[in-house]
Enzyme design. Sequence first.
Site, short mmCIF file in Angstrom:
data_model
loop_
_atom_site.label_atom_id
_atom_site.label_comp_id
_atom_site.label_asym_id
_atom_site.label_seq_id
_atom_site.Cartn_x
_atom_site.Cartn_y
_atom_site.Cartn_z
N GLU A 1 59.98 -6.55 37.40
CA GLU A 1 58.83 -6.36 36.51
C GLU A 1 57.55 -6.31 37.31
O GLU A 1 56.66 -5.48 37.04
CB GLU A 1 58.74 -7.51 35.50
CG GLU A 1 59.78 -7.45 34.42
CD GLU A 1 59.73 -8.65 33.49
OE1 GLU A 1 58.73 -9.41 33.53
OE2 GLU A 1 60.68 -8.84 32.72
N SER B 1 59.41 -12.39 28.15
CA SER B 1 60.09 -11.17 27.71
C SER B 1 60.81 -11.34 26.37
O SER B 1 61.92 -10.88 26.18
CB SER B 1 61.08 -10.70 28.78
OG SER B 1 60.39 -10.41 29.97
N ASP C 1 58.38 -5.52 28.17
CA ASP C 1 58.04 -6.45 29.24
C ASP C 1 56.60 -6.27 29.70
O ASP C 1 55.94 -7.22 30.09
CB ASP C 1 58.98 -6.24 30.43
CG ASP C 1 60.42 -6.55 30.11
OD1 ASP C 1 60.67 -7.60 29.48
OD2 ASP C 1 61.30 -5.75 30.47
#
Length: 104
Positions: A12, A32, A37
Site C-alpha cells: 500500500e 483497510s 485502501d
Amino acid sequence: MATAYRRGYNFEDRCRKALERLGYVVVRSAGSKGPADLVALRDGVVLLVQCKLDHGLFDAKERIKLLETASLAGAIPVLAEREKERGPINWTRLDGGKDVEGLA
C-alpha cells in the site's frame, strides 16, 4: 520474515508513493476496513484504490463494494496488484473506462 500485514502495508505504501509521484494527494484508509485502501485526488479526479498482493485475494464481494462506492462518489475504481514480490505495480481500472493518465 515479514508478516502478511506488513507485506500488505508495504505494498500500500509503495502504491501511495507511486501515486504521489504522479501528483496525487493520497489518503490511506487505516485498517483497510472500507472498500478502498487508498483515496487519491488530483485535478478533480478521485481514485478509489484497492491494493492486493495477489489477484486471487480480490473476491467478487469486494469488487462489487468498490464499484458501488466509486459510482456513488463519482470516483474511479482502481485495482493495484503485483505479480511478483518486487515486480511492477499493475493498475487496472475496474469500471471499463479508459486508462487513468499515468497509470499503466
